[in-house]
Design an enzyme around this catalytic site. Structure first.
Site, PDB file in Angstrom:
ATOM      1  N   SER A 135       6.987  41.237  51.956  1.00  0.00           N
ATOM      2  CA  SER A 135       5.764  40.696  52.562  1.00  0.00           C
ATOM      3  C   SER A 135       4.595  41.544  52.075  1.00  0.00           C
ATOM      4  CB  SER A 135       5.880  40.834  54.093  1.00  0.00           C
ATOM      5  OG  SER A 135       4.628  40.686  54.723  1.00  0.00           O
ATOM      6  N   TYR A 148       8.184  45.575  61.958  1.00  0.00           N
ATOM      7  CA  TYR A 148       8.169  44.697  60.780  1.00  0.00           C
ATOM      8  C   TYR A 148       7.658  45.462  59.553  1.00  0.00           C
ATOM      9  CZ  TYR A 148       7.218  40.270  58.269  1.00  0.00           C
ATOM     10  OH  TYR A 148       7.182  39.231  57.368  1.00  0.00           O
TER      11      TYR A 148
HETATM   12  N1  LIG Z   1       6.028  33.203  57.077  1.00  0.00           N
HETATM   13  C1  LIG Z   1       5.279  34.180  56.574  1.00  0.00           C
HETATM   14  O1  LIG Z   1       4.042  34.168  56.657  1.00  0.00           O
HETATM   15  C2  LIG Z   1       5.916  35.302  55.840  1.00  0.00           C
HETATM   16  C3  LIG Z   1       5.091  36.132  55.079  1.00  0.00           C
HETATM   17  C4  LIG Z   1       5.664  37.186  54.399  1.00  0.00           C
HETATM   18  C5  LIG Z   1       7.027  37.396  54.472  1.00  0.00           C
HETATM   19  N2  LIG Z   1       7.803  36.577  55.226  1.00  0.00           N
HETATM   20  C6  LIG Z   1       9.228  36.846  55.294  1.00  0.00           C
HETATM   21  O2  LIG Z   1       9.952  35.728  54.880  1.00  0.00           O
HETATM   22  C7  LIG Z   1      11.219  35.734  55.529  1.00  0.00           C
HETATM   23  C8  LIG Z   1      11.460  34.361  56.119  1.00  0.00           C
HETATM   24  O3  LIG Z   1      10.444  34.080  57.045  1.00  0.00           O
HETATM   25  P1  LIG Z   1      10.069  32.592  57.500  1.00  0.00           P
HETATM   26  O4  LIG Z   1       8.613  32.620  57.731  1.00  0.00           O
HETATM   27  O5  LIG Z   1      10.648  31.601  56.582  1.00  0.00           O
HETATM   28  O6  LIG Z   1      10.777  32.579  58.928  1.00  0.00           O
HETATM   29  P2  LIG Z   1      11.591  31.472  59.740  1.00  0.00           P
HETATM   30  O7  LIG Z   1      11.533  31.908  61.158  1.00  0.00           O
HETATM   31  O8  LIG Z   1      11.128  30.106  59.383  1.00  0.00           O
HETATM   32  O9  LIG Z   1      13.061  31.664  59.185  1.00  0.00           O
HETATM   33  C9  LIG Z   1      13.756  32.866  59.393  1.00  0.00           C
HETATM   34  C10 LIG Z   1      15.231  32.565  59.343  1.00  0.00           C
HETATM   35  O10 LIG Z   1      15.928  33.803  59.576  1.00  0.00           O
HETATM   36  C11 LIG Z   1      16.948  33.552  60.500  1.00  0.00           C
HETATM   37  N3  LIG Z   1      17.255  34.748  61.280  1.00  0.00           N
HETATM   38  C12 LIG Z   1      16.425  35.408  62.114  1.00  0.00           C
HETATM   39  N4  LIG Z   1      17.083  36.383  62.746  1.00  0.00           N
HETATM   40  C13 LIG Z   1      18.353  36.353  62.284  1.00  0.00           C
HETATM   41  C14 LIG Z   1      19.510  37.106  62.569  1.00  0.00           C
HETATM   42  N5  LIG Z   1      19.511  38.062  63.496  1.00  0.00           N
HETATM   43  N6  LIG Z   1      20.645  36.822  61.909  1.00  0.00           N
HETATM   44  C15 LIG Z   1      20.675  35.814  61.003  1.00  0.00           C
HETATM   45  N7  LIG Z   1      19.615  35.061  60.696  1.00  0.00           N
HETATM   46  C16 LIG Z   1      18.455  35.326  61.327  1.00  0.00           C
HETATM   47  C17 LIG Z   1      16.388  32.474  61.428  1.00  0.00           C
HETATM   48  O11 LIG Z   1      17.408  31.802  62.155  1.00  0.00           O
HETATM   49  C18 LIG Z   1      15.670  31.576  60.430  1.00  0.00           C
HETATM   50  O12 LIG Z   1      16.504  30.571  59.886  1.00  0.00           O
HETATM   51  C19 LIG Z   1      11.190  36.861  56.554  1.00  0.00           C
HETATM   52  O13 LIG Z   1      11.863  37.996  56.045  1.00  0.00           O
HETATM   53  C20 LIG Z   1       9.725  37.145  56.694  1.00  0.00           C
HETATM   54  O14 LIG Z   1       9.484  38.470  57.056  1.00  0.00           O
HETATM   55  C21 LIG Z   1       7.281  35.514  55.915  1.00  0.00           C
END
Ligand SMILES: NC(=O)c1ccc[n+]([C@@H]2O[C@H](COP(=O)([O-])OP(=O)(O)OC[C@H]3O[C@@H](n4cnc5c(N)ncnc54)[C@H](O)[C@@H]3O)[C@@H](O)[C@H]2O)c1
Length: 253
Positions: A135, A148
Site C-alpha cells: 500500500s 496497518y
Molecule cells: N482498497 C484499498 O484502498 C487498498 C489500498 C492499498 C492496499 N490495499 C490492500 O489490498 C489488499 C486487499 O484489500 P481490498 O481493498 O481488496 O479488501 P477487501 O476487504 O475487498 O478484501 C480483502 C479480502 O481479504 C480477506 N481476509 C481478510 N481477513 C482475512 C483473514 N483473517 N484470513 C483470510 N482472509 C482474510 C477478506 O475475506 C477479503 O476477501 C489488502 O492487503 C489491503 O491492505 C487496499
C-alpha cells in the site's frame, strides 16, 4: 482487465490470499485468465470455492489471523499474491492489542509462512513470482492506522529480503503500493474515518482519502491486477525487490 498484459501462465499454480473480494478477486481473475491454476485462500471456504472453481481452480477456507491455522496450511505454488488484509482505524493509545496482533498475522506472518513454504519448489524449478499487495501505507504513515502501517512496512522488508535471497534462483519478489482502491475494505474505512474525524462520509472521501492523491480518482481493482500480472510476465524478469506505486501522485509530494 486491459489486454495490455499478454502473459501465458499455463502450467503455473497461483495462490491468492483474500481472493474473494476487491483486489484479490481481480488478481484471481487476471491470473486465471492468463492460464494459471488459481488457489484462493480466504476466510470462508464456500466463498473461496465459488470464486475459484468456475475458473478451474480451488478454494481453501483459512483464517490467516490464526497462527495455528498458518502452521497447518499445507499449500505451495509457483506464484503467490499476498493480498488478504483488513484495516482498523483508531489512535495508538486506544488501539486494541489483539487487533494489532491479528493485523500483523494476516498481513505479515501469513505472507512469510506462504512464501517460506513455496520457496523450495520455486528454487527447484528456478522460477517463482511473489507479488505482495502492500500500500502507499507501506511507504508512508497516516495517523490512526498503526497496525496497518506497521504490517505494510514489515511486508516491504520481507519482500526485499525474499528478492535478495531468491534472485539467484529465478524468483522475483515485489510490492504493489496502491493509493485508495474502490473495494469493500475502503467502503468500511469511509465509515470508520467519518466516526474518528466527526465528518460526513462524502466529506471523508474528498477531504481525507483523496486529498493526498493528486489525481482525485480512486484506483480500480483491475489496475492493480494488471500490474500483478505484468510482474509475472517475462518482461518483468529484472524487476525484483521493488515497490511500485499506483497512487495518483500521493508519494510524489
Ligand atoms: N482498497 C484499498 O484502498 C487498498 C489500498 C492499498 C492496499 N490495499 C490492500 O489490498 C489488499 C486487499 O484489500 P481490498 O481493498 O481488496 O479488501 P477487501 O476487504 O475487498 O478484501 C480483502 C479480502 O481479504 C480477506 N481476509 C481478510 N481477513 C482475512 C483473514 N483473517 N484470513 C483470510 N482472509 C482474510 C477478506 O475475506 C477479503 O476477501 C489488502 O492487503 C489491503 O491492505 C487496499
Amino acid at each position: 482487465m486491459s489486454d495490455l498484459v499478454n502473459v501465458d501462465l499455463s502450467g503455473r499454480t497461483a495462490i491468492i490470499t483474500g481472493g474473494v473480494s476487491g483486489i484479490g478477486l481481480a488478481c484471481t481473475q487476471a491470473l486465471a485468465g492468463a492460464g494459471a491454476e488459481v488457489v484462493v485462500i480466504d476466510l470462508d471456504e464456500e466463498a473461496a470455492s465459488s470464486v475459484a472453481e468456475p475458473l478451474g481452480g480451488r478454494g481453501i477456507g483459512a483464517d490467516l489471523s490464526d497462527s495455528a491455522v498458518l502452521d497447518r496450511l499445507d499449500v505451495t505454488a509457483d506464484i503467490i499474491v499476498n493480498n488478504a488484509g483488513f484495516q482498523r482505524v483508531s489512535p495508538v493509545h486506544e488501539f486494541e492489542p489483539d487487533v494489532f496482533r491479528a493485523i500483523q498475522r494476516v498481513m505479515l506472518e501469513a505472507p512469510f509462512m506462504l512464501i517460506r513454504a513455496s520457496l523450495p519448489r520455486m528454487y527447484e524449478q528456478e522460477w517463482g513470482r511473489i507479488v505482495n499487495i502492500s500500500s502507499v501505507h507501506g511507504l508512508r504513515a497516516s495517523a490512526f492506522k498503526s497496525a496497518y502501517v506497521s504490517a505494510k512496512h514489515g511486508l516491504e522488508g520481507l519482500s526485499k529480503v525474499v528478492a535478495l535471497e531468491g534472485a539467484e534462483h529465478g524468483v522475483t519478489s515485489n510490492c504493489i503500493n496502491p493509493g485508495y482502491v474502490r473495494t469493500p475494505l475502503v467502503q468500511k474505512q469511509i465509515a470508520d474515518q467519518a466516526r474518528v474525524h466527526g465528518m460526513a462520509e462524502d466529506e471523508v472521501v474528498a477531504k481525507v482519502m483523496l486529498h493526498r492523491m493528486a489525481r482525485k480518482v480512486m484506483v480500480e481493482p483491475d489496475e492493480v491486477a494488471d500490474l500483478a500480472l505484468f510482474l509475472c510476465s517475462p518482461a518483468a524478469v529484472t524487476m525484483t525487490g521493488g515497490s511500485y506505486v499506483l497512487d495518483g501522485g500521493w508519494t510524489a509530494s
